[in-house]
Scaffold this active site. Sequence first.
Site, short mmCIF file in Angstrom:
data_model
loop_
_atom_site.label_atom_id
_atom_site.label_comp_id
_atom_site.label_asym_id
_atom_site.label_seq_id
_atom_site.Cartn_x
_atom_site.Cartn_y
_atom_site.Cartn_z
N ASP A 48 -40.14 -15.68 -29.56
CA ASP A 48 -41.01 -14.87 -28.69
C ASP A 48 -40.11 -14.13 -27.70
OD1 ASP A 48 -43.45 -13.92 -27.47
OD2 ASP A 48 -43.19 -15.39 -25.87
N SER A 49 -40.71 -13.21 -26.96
CA SER A 49 -39.95 -12.49 -25.93
C SER A 49 -39.61 -13.42 -24.76
CB SER A 49 -40.78 -11.32 -25.42
OG SER A 49 -42.03 -11.79 -24.95
N CYS A 75 -45.21 -14.07 -31.38
CA CYS A 75 -45.42 -12.93 -30.48
C CYS A 75 -46.25 -11.90 -31.23
CB CYS A 75 -44.05 -12.35 -30.10
SG CYS A 75 -44.16 -10.88 -29.09
N GLU A 97 -45.13 -15.34 -17.40
CA GLU A 97 -43.72 -15.70 -17.67
C GLU A 97 -43.01 -16.15 -16.39
OE1 GLU A 97 -42.15 -15.48 -20.74
OE2 GLU A 97 -40.09 -15.81 -20.10
N CYS A 105 -52.22 -12.11 -27.12
CA CYS A 105 -50.84 -12.19 -26.64
C CYS A 105 -50.59 -13.67 -26.40
CB CYS A 105 -50.68 -11.40 -25.34
SG CYS A 105 -49.11 -11.72 -24.49
N HIS A 165 -48.63 -15.28 -24.56
CA HIS A 165 -48.52 -15.69 -23.15
C HIS A 165 -49.90 -16.07 -22.58
CE1 HIS A 165 -44.45 -14.11 -23.20
NE2 HIS A 165 -44.26 -14.70 -22.05
N1 DGL Z 1 -45.95 -12.97 -26.02
C1 DGL Z 1 -46.01 -11.64 -26.49
C2 DGL Z 1 -47.23 -11.40 -27.38
O1 DGL Z 1 -47.76 -12.30 -27.99
C3 DGL Z 1 -45.87 -10.49 -25.52
C4 DGL Z 1 -45.21 -10.62 -24.21
C5 DGL Z 1 -44.34 -9.43 -23.87
O2 DGL Z 1 -44.87 -8.38 -23.46
O3 DGL Z 1 -43.14 -9.57 -24.06
O4 DGL Z 1 -47.67 -10.29 -27.52
#
Ligand code: DGL
Length: 242
Positions: free
Chosen positions: A6-7, A68, A146, A172, A174
């Site tokens: 993931d990011s 992600c 985050e 998302c 997150h």
């Molecule tokens: N966790 C990521 C997702 O599922 C996105 C977070 C980011 O913008 O880096 O889309």
Amino acid sequence: MIGIYDSGVGGLGIFNAIKQVLPNESILYYGDTKYFPFGERTGDDIRHITITAIKKLAQECSIVVIACNTASVNDLDYYREQVSIPLVGVVPVVKTAAALTKNGQIALLATTITTTADYTEKLIATYAGDKIVAKIACPGLASAIEHHTLTTEALKNYLQPIGAADIVVLGCTHYTLIKGQIQRLVGPDVKVIDSNEAVARQTLRVLQQAGTLSSNLQPTYTFECSGDRSQFLEQIKRYAHL
Ligand code: DGL
């Protein structure tokens, strides 16, 4: 070893689900925090960053889960062409939402990239063409989660455009980390859903098909990132069920 990508820490919900469904697998979780957030980058940028990391993970892992949505919708087929190991992606659970809605109104919360991706458009046209689907971009929400800076007031503002929808899709990863908080704010008449368990079950299926399920009684869990390690580890402690 399963790689989870993931990011940042968003994929920890999927980490927790995989750990439950596959208790004998070792996991390497990689947060590409140097490039966080992905949601406001260009598609080309995300493709390049993601494939670079996947190739790196493929050296140690027999499967990589792209935890992600932003990276997955943009685009999974390309990543699959580039590596020989299986890849599992995560995309918004539009099909489930369409099956669950009673009033035909669905709200999809996601990053700007995910809400504007062709892939998302196709998902909606294929599975929820007869429903009203509001795609709600939430710039800054993944970052606030985050960095653990989200206030209830700010979250209420993000949730306001949900309107009369009776299903909220967390598109998302997150956002899934604060699913309980979101559910409390939208109330009991609205169902908040995400893809975490479905991704874990899909990972199990892929490993079964490949015949590479592990029976390790002492699996290891490793966390790596490309940016600031101390902040990352603090968040791991907060969200990972270890
Ligand atoms: N966790 C990521 C997702 O599922 C996105 C977070 C980011 O913008 O880096 O889309």
